[in-house]
Enzyme design. Structure first.
Site, PDB file in Angstrom:
ATOM      1  N   LYS A 130    -102.372   8.748  34.502  1.00  0.00           N
ATOM      2  CA  LYS A 130    -102.670   7.379  35.116  1.00  0.00           C
ATOM      3  C   LYS A 130    -103.428   7.033  35.670  1.00  0.00           C
ATOM      4  O   LYS A 130    -103.712   7.963  37.398  1.00  0.00           O
ATOM      5  CB  LYS A 130    -101.123   6.751  35.718  1.00  0.00           C
ATOM      6  CG  LYS A 130    -101.201   5.300  35.973  1.00  0.00           C
ATOM      7  CD  LYS A 130    -100.491   4.256  36.659  1.00  0.00           C
ATOM      8  CE  LYS A 130    -101.237   4.472  38.383  1.00  0.00           C
ATOM      9  NZ  LYS A 130    -102.839   3.985  38.365  1.00  0.00           N
ATOM     10  N   GLY A 165    -104.203  11.802  45.507  1.00  0.00           N
ATOM     11  CA  GLY A 165    -104.321  10.392  46.453  1.00  0.00           C
ATOM     12  C   GLY A 165    -103.959  10.974  48.051  1.00  0.00           C
ATOM     13  O   GLY A 165    -104.170  11.513  47.951  1.00  0.00           O
ATOM     14  N   SER A 166    -103.626   9.914  48.245  1.00  0.00           N
ATOM     15  CA  SER A 166    -103.550   9.771  50.278  1.00  0.00           C
ATOM     16  C   SER A 166    -101.817  10.200  50.223  1.00  0.00           C
ATOM     17  O   SER A 166    -100.887  10.115  49.270  1.00  0.00           O
ATOM     18  CB  SER A 166    -103.270   7.762  50.756  1.00  0.00           C
ATOM     19  OG  SER A 166    -101.954   7.973  49.718  1.00  0.00           O
ATOM     20  N   THR A 167    -101.761  10.536  51.446  1.00  0.00           N
ATOM     21  CA  THR A 167    -100.467  11.194  51.407  1.00  0.00           C
ATOM     22  C   THR A 167     -99.229  10.479  51.781  1.00  0.00           C
ATOM     23  O   THR A 167     -98.542  10.725  51.679  1.00  0.00           O
ATOM     24  CB  THR A 167    -101.065  12.337  53.095  1.00  0.00           C
ATOM     25  OG1 THR A 167    -101.958  13.717  53.221  1.00  0.00           O
ATOM     26  CG2 THR A 167     -99.721  12.455  53.820  1.00  0.00           C
ATOM     27  N   GLU A 168     -99.831   9.414  52.382  1.00  0.00           N
ATOM     28  CA  GLU A 168     -98.749   7.898  52.250  1.00  0.00           C
ATOM     29  C   GLU A 168     -98.055   8.020  50.739  1.00  0.00           C
ATOM     30  O   GLU A 168     -96.905   8.066  50.911  1.00  0.00           O
ATOM     31  CB  GLU A 168     -99.448   7.201  52.936  1.00  0.00           C
ATOM     32  CG  GLU A 168     -98.820   5.981  52.933  1.00  0.00           C
ATOM     33  CD  GLU A 168     -99.544   4.084  53.349  1.00  0.00           C
ATOM     34  OE1 GLU A 168    -101.047   4.306  52.902  1.00  0.00           O
ATOM     35  OE2 GLU A 168     -98.887   3.682  53.253  1.00  0.00           O
ATOM     36  N   GLY A 206     -98.104  10.413  48.391  1.00  0.00           N
ATOM     37  CA  GLY A 206     -97.572  11.944  47.696  1.00  0.00           C
ATOM     38  C   GLY A 206     -96.524  11.851  47.809  1.00  0.00           C
ATOM     39  O   GLY A 206     -95.257  12.077  47.905  1.00  0.00           O
ATOM     40  N   GLU A 262    -101.933  16.432  45.116  1.00  0.00           N
ATOM     41  CA  GLU A 262    -103.557  17.229  46.371  1.00  0.00           C
ATOM     42  C   GLU A 262    -103.848  16.334  47.216  1.00  0.00           C
ATOM     43  O   GLU A 262    -103.943  14.450  46.588  1.00  0.00           O
ATOM     44  CB  GLU A 262    -104.008  17.674  44.912  1.00  0.00           C
ATOM     45  CG  GLU A 262    -105.608  18.389  45.774  1.00  0.00           C
ATOM     46  CD  GLU A 262    -106.547  17.337  46.379  1.00  0.00           C
ATOM     47  OE1 GLU A 262    -106.417  16.998  47.157  1.00  0.00           O
ATOM     48  OE2 GLU A 262    -107.305  16.647  45.680  1.00  0.00           O
ATOM     49  N   CYS A 281    -111.992  13.655  49.526  1.00  0.00           N
ATOM     50  CA  CYS A 281    -110.322  14.221  50.254  1.00  0.00           C
ATOM     51  C   CYS A 281    -110.930  15.384  50.854  1.00  0.00           C
ATOM     52  O   CYS A 281    -110.133  15.523  51.989  1.00  0.00           O
ATOM     53  CB  CYS A 281    -109.377  14.285  49.761  1.00  0.00           C
ATOM     54  SG  CYS A 281    -109.811  15.319  48.219  1.00  0.00           S
ATOM     55  N   GLU A 300    -108.073   9.676  58.675  1.00  0.00           N
ATOM     56  CA  GLU A 300    -108.822  10.147  57.208  1.00  0.00           C
ATOM     57  C   GLU A 300    -109.364   8.862  57.087  1.00  0.00           C
ATOM     58  O   GLU A 300    -109.336   8.179  56.578  1.00  0.00           O
ATOM     59  CB  GLU A 300    -107.882  10.924  55.410  1.00  0.00           C
ATOM     60  CG  GLU A 300    -108.814  10.581  54.372  1.00  0.00           C
ATOM     61  CD  GLU A 300    -108.342  11.225  53.414  1.00  0.00           C
ATOM     62  OE1 GLU A 300    -107.315  11.011  53.100  1.00  0.00           O
ATOM     63  OE2 GLU A 300    -108.805  12.537  52.997  1.00  0.00           O
TER      64      GLU A 300
HETATM   65  P1  ADP Z   1    -105.863   5.088  47.419  1.00  0.00           P
HETATM   66  O1  ADP Z   1    -105.533   5.251  48.937  1.00  0.00           O
HETATM   67  O2  ADP Z   1    -106.823   6.392  48.009  1.00  0.00           O
HETATM   68  O3  ADP Z   1    -106.585   4.278  47.137  1.00  0.00           O
HETATM   69  P2  ADP Z   1    -103.552   5.914  46.810  1.00  0.00           P
HETATM   70  O4  ADP Z   1    -102.801   7.159  46.833  1.00  0.00           O
HETATM   71  O5  ADP Z   1    -103.456   4.770  46.682  1.00  0.00           O
HETATM   72  O6  ADP Z   1    -104.774   6.226  46.947  1.00  0.00           O
HETATM   73  O7  ADP Z   1    -103.213   5.550  44.960  1.00  0.00           O
HETATM   74  C1  ADP Z   1    -103.696   7.358  43.892  1.00  0.00           C
HETATM   75  C2  ADP Z   1    -103.123   7.410  42.625  1.00  0.00           C
HETATM   76  O8  ADP Z   1    -101.631   6.797  43.110  1.00  0.00           O
HETATM   77  C3  ADP Z   1    -103.176   5.944  41.978  1.00  0.00           C
HETATM   78  O9  ADP Z   1    -103.674   6.135  40.867  1.00  0.00           O
HETATM   79  C4  ADP Z   1    -102.271   4.554  42.511  1.00  0.00           C
HETATM   80  O10 ADP Z   1    -102.052   3.923  41.258  1.00  0.00           O
HETATM   81  C5  ADP Z   1    -100.879   5.672  42.078  1.00  0.00           C
HETATM   82  N1  ADP Z   1    -100.115   4.728  42.746  1.00  0.00           N
HETATM   83  C6  ADP Z   1    -100.387   3.596  43.975  1.00  0.00           C
HETATM   84  N2  ADP Z   1     -98.961   3.938  44.785  1.00  0.00           N
HETATM   85  C7  ADP Z   1     -97.943   4.652  43.952  1.00  0.00           C
HETATM   86  C8  ADP Z   1     -96.488   4.701  44.107  1.00  0.00           C
HETATM   87  N3  ADP Z   1     -95.886   4.205  45.294  1.00  0.00           N
HETATM   88  N4  ADP Z   1     -95.936   5.195  42.870  1.00  0.00           N
HETATM   89  C9  ADP Z   1     -97.346   6.521  42.121  1.00  0.00           C
HETATM   90  N5  ADP Z   1     -98.525   6.369  42.228  1.00  0.00           N
HETATM   91  C10 ADP Z   1     -99.038   4.667  42.889  1.00  0.00           C
END
Ligand code: ADP
Length: 495
Positions: free
Chosen positions: A194, A246-249, A251, A268, A302, A399
């Site tokens: 995705k 992606g983000s730690t949140e 993650g 990561e 990152c 960050e």
């Molecule tokens: P950023 O904050 O840098 O945009 P995210 O961590 O939000 O990074 O997004 C990274 C990826 O995770 C994207 O492909 C996003 O669609 C996906 N994503 C966002 N929320 C969720 C979730 N709750 N579960 C799984 N994937 C998600």
């Protein structure tokens, strides 16, 4: 908008769709979402908004492809040839992929082509070498309770994990897809990828390349959509592993979502990397490397070196050279080769970065250079260095994901190591010194998954990448990624 590549024009005009079971399909609901050109804010394309029903179809296709066994049982050297062919096709289409990446993400076309696309191709090439090298061990069990005359033959098999969900971000869309797909394919897994909602396009063009290279239907599926699409994938009970960047949140949400079937998880995540300049550094190289460290990809990386610790003896000299050089960085669109700082990916990201610029000023830090948005169309911001900050400020701890650094003064090695390690994150770190002993000594004491000495952002397909602490779980690239995508089976035979 002017587009040089005929292939990109044709791709955009074709209403890009998702890849499920070897077919290009719309979302079952028929819904789509728009992706924008960050240089102008214009809509670039509409792509399918995948929902849980589409995720179900993609996971089912990946499951069938895995269980049918054709991919995993394929002769290793045949699988190698297909993966190598992916790399060759990426090289062939590098200019198209680079332009598409630049249009969707905003980054420089030149850098996208020579860095993102080439490294993505290199990653496939590196993992193409692995299928013929995957081995187990032979073991000699003691088997205390067995009849001493009974002989055993025991060995281990390295087997794929199964159906892998791979969720990637928008900062290096194609490259992050390659980091994940290449080792998964090399080890015989099947994939549902995705891409991020801000940048879905290059992954779809990669999908075309995968089919052209001979990856069988269902082995790689690509579902476009938003966070909810990712959530449906990471919580899916028929997914065996989720790999997330992606983000730690988010993650942490992935970890929660994986609980249901205890799927394997690799993460990561974010970073707030220190970059330490010692008094014995080559100052010109350190200034250039520090700028690269926090402005590469407009700071949307990152591992960016955003906490710059400078020894007191060279602080004034270093920061004035840094300010002078940062002040000359041209802010402009990705299709202008002169642009050093290209637009941020989205309005949301622009708001986040300018929010931190305001927070830094309000907290009492001083802007040494930069500090403002540029223009009022497109998502441009100046490369910025703050000074006179304290360790508790949000610009030092959080960050930002934009071209923003904070320069801070230190006087001794123990002190700077403590400051560098004072973070929730532990992704990367930089050291600038001409003292070999110091380089090794400090590298050993930094809590970071990678330490760069007299360089920054120095990646290689063969070198593992990943984070300590809240920067993630596991390591991608190198042999470590083979571990992420395989599991070991022990076989013990009474002869
Ligand atoms: P950023 O904050 O840098 O945009 P995210 O961590 O939000 O990074 O997004 C990274 C990826 O995770 C994207 O492909 C996003 O669609 C996906 N994503 C966002 N929320 C969720 C979730 N709750 N579960 C799984 N994937 C998600």
């Amino acid at each position: 908008m002017s587009i040089a590549s005929a292939k990109v024009k044709e791709f955009l005009n074709s209403s890009p769709r998702m890849l499920i079971d070897g077919e290009w399909v719309s979302a079952k609901s028929g819904q789509t979402f728009d992706t924008h050109n960050p240089a102008t804010g214009e809509v670039l394309a509409s792509v399918p908004l995948g929902a849980s029903e589409d995720v179900d179809l993609a996971v089912a296709a990946a499951r069938r492809a895995f269980d049918a066994g054709g991919w995993v049982a394929m002769r290793p050297n045949t699988r190698e040839k297909i993966i190598w062919r992916i790399a060759e096709l990426m090289d062939e289409y590098a200019a198209d992929l680079g332009e598409l990446e630049s249009l969707d993400n905003g980054k420089s076309v030149g850098i996208a082509t020579v860095a993102d696309v080439r490294f993505a191709a290199e990653c496939f090439r590196y993992y193409a070498g692995w299928p013929t090298k995957l081995t187990g061990t032979t073991n000699n069990p003691s088997m205390l309770l067995a009849d001493p005359s009974q002989e055993f033959h025991a060995y281990t098999r390295r087997e794929p994990v199964g159906v892998c969900a791979q969720i990637v971000p928008w900062n290096f869309p194609l490259l992050m897809a390659a980091w994940k797909i290449a080792p998964a394919l090399a080890t015989g897994n099947t994939v549902v990828l995705k891409p991020a909602e801000q940048t879905p396009l290059s992954a779809l063009m990669l999908g075309e390349i995968l089919l052209e290279a001979g990856v069988p239907a269902g082995v790689v599926n690509i579902v476009t959509g938003e966070g909810e699409t990712g959530a449906a994938l990471s919580s899916h009970d028929d997914v065996d592993k989720v790999a997330f960047t992606g983000s730690t949140e988010v993650g942490k949400l992935i970890v929660e979502a994986a609980r249901g079937n205890l799927k394997k998880v690799s993460l990561e995540l974010g970073g707030k990397s220190p970059n330490i300049v010692f008094a014995d550094a080559d100052i010109a190289a350190a200034v250039a490397g520090t700028i690269m460290g926090f402005t590469f990809n407009s700071g949307q990386a990152c591992e960016s070196g955003t906490r710059v610790y400078v020894h007191a003896d060279i602080y004034d000299e270093f920061t004035s050279a840094l300010a002078a050089a940062v002040g000359t960085l041209k802010v402009g669109p990705g299709n202008d080769p002169e642009s050093a700082i290209t637009p941020l990916v989205s309005q949301e990201q622009l708001d986040r970065v300018t929010g931190y610029l305001e927070a830094g000023k309000a907290d009492g830090a001083r802007v040494l250079v930069g500090g403002e948005r540029v223009g009022d169309s497109g998502y441009y911001v100046q490369a910025t260095v703050f000074v006179d900050a304290t360790p508790d400020m949000s610009i030092v701890r959080e960050e930002i994901f934009g071209p923003v650094a904070v320069a801070m003064k230190f006087t001794d090695e123990d002190e700077v190591i403590a400051s560098a390690n004072d973070s929730d994150y532990g992704l990367a770190a930089g050291i600038w010194t001409t003292n070999l002993s110091r380089a090794h000594r400090v590298a050993a004491r930094l809590k970071a998954g990678q330490v760069w000495v007299n360089t920054f952002h120095a990646f290689d397909a063969g070198l593992p990448f990943g984070g300590y602490r809240q920067s993630g779980w596991g390591r991608e690239l190198g042999a470590e990624s083979i571990e992420l995508y395989t599991q070991i089976k022990a076989v013990n035979i009474a002869l």
